[in-house]
Design an enzyme around this catalytic site. Structure first.
Site, PDB file in Angstrom:
ATOM      1  N   ARG A  37      45.377  54.039  38.900  1.00 41.25           N
ATOM      2  CA  ARG A  37      45.628  52.987  39.876  1.00 41.25           C
ATOM      3  C   ARG A  37      47.057  52.529  39.642  1.00 41.25           C
ATOM      4  NH1 ARG A  37      46.898  49.047  43.032  1.00 41.25           N
ATOM      5  NH2 ARG A  37      45.762  47.070  43.066  1.00 41.25           N
ATOM      6  N   THR A  49      46.823  51.299  35.519  1.00 37.35           N
ATOM      7  CA  THR A  49      45.502  51.434  34.912  1.00 37.35           C
ATOM      8  C   THR A  49      44.890  52.780  35.288  1.00 37.35           C
ATOM      9  OG1 THR A  49      44.278  50.466  36.776  1.00 37.35           O
ATOM     10  CG2 THR A  49      45.093  48.922  35.125  1.00 37.35           C
ATOM     11  N   LYS A  98      43.862  50.326  30.439  1.00 30.31           N
ATOM     12  CA  LYS A  98      45.248  50.021  30.763  1.00 30.31           C
ATOM     13  C   LYS A  98      46.186  51.144  30.301  1.00 30.31           C
ATOM     14  CE  LYS A  98      43.362  46.219  31.986  1.00 30.31           C
ATOM     15  NZ  LYS A  98      42.060  46.797  32.318  1.00 30.31           N
ATOM     16  N   TYR A 107      45.777  40.860  35.254  1.00 22.56           N
ATOM     17  CA  TYR A 107      44.898  41.925  35.725  1.00 22.56           C
ATOM     18  C   TYR A 107      43.776  41.357  36.595  1.00 22.56           C
ATOM     19  CZ  TYR A 107      40.980  45.184  35.552  1.00 22.56           C
ATOM     20  OH  TYR A 107      39.910  45.971  35.897  1.00 22.56           O
TER      21      TYR A 107
HETATM   22  C1  HCC Z   1      40.736  46.132  41.818  1.00 18.84           C
HETATM   23  C2  HCC Z   1      40.328  46.832  40.728  1.00 18.84           C
HETATM   24  C3  HCC Z   1      41.231  47.220  39.739  1.00 18.84           C
HETATM   25  C4  HCC Z   1      42.557  46.885  39.842  1.00 18.84           C
HETATM   26  C5  HCC Z   1      42.949  46.166  40.945  1.00 18.84           C
HETATM   27  C6  HCC Z   1      42.046  45.792  41.913  1.00 18.84           C
HETATM   28  C7  HCC Z   1      43.530  47.278  38.780  1.00 18.84           C
HETATM   29  C8  HCC Z   1      44.674  46.387  38.578  1.00 18.84           C
HETATM   30  C9  HCC Z   1      45.861  46.752  38.083  1.00 18.84           C
HETATM   31  O1  HCC Z   1      44.222  45.826  41.097  1.00 18.84           O
HETATM   32  C10 HCC Z   1      46.980  45.810  37.949  1.00 18.84           C
HETATM   33  C11 HCC Z   1      48.265  46.333  37.927  1.00 18.84           C
HETATM   34  C12 HCC Z   1      49.375  45.497  37.813  1.00 18.84           C
HETATM   35  C13 HCC Z   1      49.227  44.133  37.708  1.00 18.84           C
HETATM   36  C14 HCC Z   1      47.937  43.599  37.717  1.00 18.84           C
HETATM   37  C15 HCC Z   1      46.816  44.435  37.828  1.00 18.84           C
HETATM   38  O2  HCC Z   1      43.328  48.259  38.113  1.00 18.84           O
HETATM   39  O3  HCC Z   1      50.299  43.339  37.605  1.00 18.84           O
HETATM   40  O4  HCC Z   1      39.872  45.734  42.780  1.00 18.84           O
END
Ligand code: HCC
Length: 221
Positions: A37, A49, A98, A107
């Site tokens: 992601r 992630t 992560k 997050y």
């Molecule tokens: C979702 C499920 C998982 C994630 C999401 C939404 C995720 C987040 C990553 O965003 C993320 C990346 C950078 C950031 C904060 C979070 O994996 O600054 O519904």
């Protein structure tokens, strides 16, 4: 009955083993798929992630009547396939690991934004869901994720969302929070693999792996 053990998946430096057993319930889950992601930041795709979706073995019997025999591309293009994973009568265990360090607040804010937007769009967001979201936020309040650290979401078919935190990719024996709210428990997976999925890579992984697993009509656990 022929059985099959799925392959593990590696995303960057993170290993997603083929099978995971819960030290608390002794239940074993198999890896449906895993993917990255990322977010576009200043024109660059940054991988933050990696998400793995594990399923209870009954998932195969539940999904096979409708989806067995469908090629990967048809599964990938069909929202109903992903809906059946999201709301099917079997337990799911989602591992969010992560790739880069992230605070729990940072997050969880992104996850909650997506979940609330989804629940509002389908009309399931009410007082109970707002309270559930508050509990969700609390669970992440004092968490800091180093690279490699994980959150596990156990989504039971009865509408329970269990949260646990791990410094690596191993499933802890104890859940940090248990939230009883079906709409939120399904929204977490919906935002990952549903219509506006944050991880198209995870959807591709599920769609490419499920045909072989459905063909076998059984998972060797
Ligand atoms: C979702 C499920 C998982 C994630 C999401 C939404 C995720 C987040 C990553 O965003 C993320 C990346 C950078 C950031 C904060 C979070 O994996 O600054 O519904």
């Amino acid at each position: 009955m022929a059985t099959i053990t799925p392959d593990p998946v590696q995303v960057e430096f993170l290993q997603f083993p083929a099978l995971v057993t819960s030290p608390a319930s002794a239940k074993t889950y198999f890896l449906g798929g895993a993917g990255e992601r990322g977010l576009m930041i200043e024109g660059k795709f940054i991988k933050f992630t990696a998400i793995g979706v594990y399923l209870e073995d009954q998932a195969i019997q539940s999904l096979a009547p409708k989806w067995k025999g469908n090629p990967s591309q048809q599964l990938l293009d069909n929202l109903h396939f992903f809906r059946d994973i999201i709301s099917g009568p079997f337990e799911k265990l989602i591992r969010g690991s992560k790739i880069l360090p992230l605070s729990g607040r940072e997050y969880s804010r992104k996850v909650m934004e997506n979940c609330v937007a989804h629940m509002k769009s389908v009309g399931t967001y009410g007082e109970a869901e707002a309270a559930a979201i508050e509990k969700f936020a609390q669970a992440f309040q004092n968490v800091n994720f180093a690279a490699g650290a994980s959150v596990f979401y156990r989504q039971s078919p009865h509408g329970i969302l269990g949260l646990s935190f791990s410094e690596d990719g191993t499933l802890p024996g104890k859940e940090g929070a248990v939230i009883e709210n079906k709409a939120l428990s399904e929204a977490v997976l919906e935002t990952m693999i549903g219509e506006h999925a944050v991880s198209p890579d995870l959807k591709r992984s599920l769609a490419s792996r499920l045909p072989a697993l459905l063909d076998q009509q059984g998972i060797k656990i």
